[in-house]
Design a protein around this motif. Structure first.
Motif, PDB file in Angstrom:
ATOM      1  N   SER A  18       0.954  -1.126  -0.071  1.00 34.20           N
ATOM      2  CA  SER A  18       0.010  -0.033   0.124  1.00 34.20           C
ATOM      3  C   SER A  18       0.880   1.131   0.056  1.00 34.20           C
ATOM      4  O   SER A  18       0.118   2.085  -0.607  1.00 34.20           O
ATOM      5  N   ILE A  43      -4.637  -0.066   4.129  1.00 39.30           N
ATOM      6  CA  ILE A  43      -4.923   1.033   5.312  1.00 39.30           C
ATOM      7  C   ILE A  43      -6.006   1.163   5.710  1.00 39.30           C
ATOM      8  O   ILE A  43      -6.529   1.474   6.759  1.00 39.30           O
ATOM      9  N   VAL A  44      -7.164   1.128   4.575  1.00 36.97           N
ATOM     10  CA  VAL A  44      -8.540   1.435   5.077  1.00 36.97           C
ATOM     11  C   VAL A  44      -8.984   0.118   5.775  1.00 36.97           C
ATOM     12  O   VAL A  44      -9.811   0.304   6.823  1.00 36.97           O
ATOM     13  N   LEU A  46      -7.249  -1.606   7.828  1.00 42.95           N
ATOM     14  CA  LEU A  46      -6.396  -1.680   9.172  1.00 42.95           C
ATOM     15  C   LEU A  46      -7.270  -0.806   9.989  1.00 42.95           C
ATOM     16  O   LEU A  46      -7.488  -1.089  11.083  1.00 42.95           O
ATOM     17  N   PHE A  47      -7.410   0.408   9.415  1.00 48.80           N
ATOM     18  CA  PHE A  47      -8.519   1.216  10.393  1.00 48.80           C
ATOM     19  C   PHE A  47      -9.843   0.693  10.707  1.00 48.80           C
ATOM     20  O   PHE A  47     -10.275   1.100  11.702  1.00 48.80           O
ATOM     21  N   LEU A  48     -10.476   0.083   9.806  1.00 53.12           N
ATOM     22  CA  LEU A  48     -11.866  -0.367  10.037  1.00 53.12           C
ATOM     23  C   LEU A  48     -11.823  -1.399  11.286  1.00 53.12           C
ATOM     24  O   LEU A  48     -12.387  -1.484  12.202  1.00 53.12           O
ATOM     25  N   LEU A  50      -9.117  -1.660  13.586  1.00 51.05           N
ATOM     26  CA  LEU A  50      -9.059  -1.216  14.890  1.00 51.05           C
ATOM     27  C   LEU A  50     -10.109  -0.386  15.147  1.00 51.05           C
ATOM     28  O   LEU A  50     -10.270  -0.426  16.557  1.00 51.05           O
ATOM     29  N   THR A  51     -10.824   0.321  14.375  1.00 53.70           N
ATOM     30  CA  THR A  51     -12.129   0.801  14.992  1.00 53.70           C
ATOM     31  C   THR A  51     -13.276  -0.287  15.604  1.00 53.70           C
ATOM     32  O   THR A  51     -13.744   0.027  16.738  1.00 53.70           O
ATOM     33  N   THR A  55     -14.020  -0.250  19.484  1.00 52.29           N
ATOM     34  CA  THR A  55     -15.650  -0.177  19.774  1.00 52.29           C
ATOM     35  C   THR A  55     -15.993  -1.383  20.699  1.00 52.29           C
ATOM     36  O   THR A  55     -16.959  -1.049  21.797  1.00 52.29           O
TER      37      THR A  55
END
Length: 78
Positions: A18, A43-44, A46-48, A50-51, A55
């Protein structure tokens, strides 16, 4: 990641392809380094992920705290 051989110039990829790091030799003999994003999907993702994890941890914490408060209010003398 940022180091290359003494005469090695070119492109290096990181994080599942990436991110792209490119080293080039400039006219005055200096080395130029550029950074770019080649494929944003990892990257997207990984962000999802981790979010979602954060949560879930927050929900579990709130439930445990609520259960603790409930047990403390049920104790004799409170």
């Amino acid at each position: 990641m940022f180091s290359t051989g003494s005469d090695e110039f070119g492109e290096r990829k990181a994080f599942f392809g990436s991110m792209v790091f490119e080293t080039v030799e400039k006219d005055n003999g200096a080395t130029g380094i550029t950074l770019g994003i080649d494929n944003p999907v990892p990257i997207v993702l990984l962000f999802l992920v981790l979010t979602a994890i954060l949560t879930i941890v927050q929900i579990i914490y709130r439930e445990l705290k609520q259960r603790r408060d409930q047990l403390l209010s049920e104790m004799p003398g409170n």
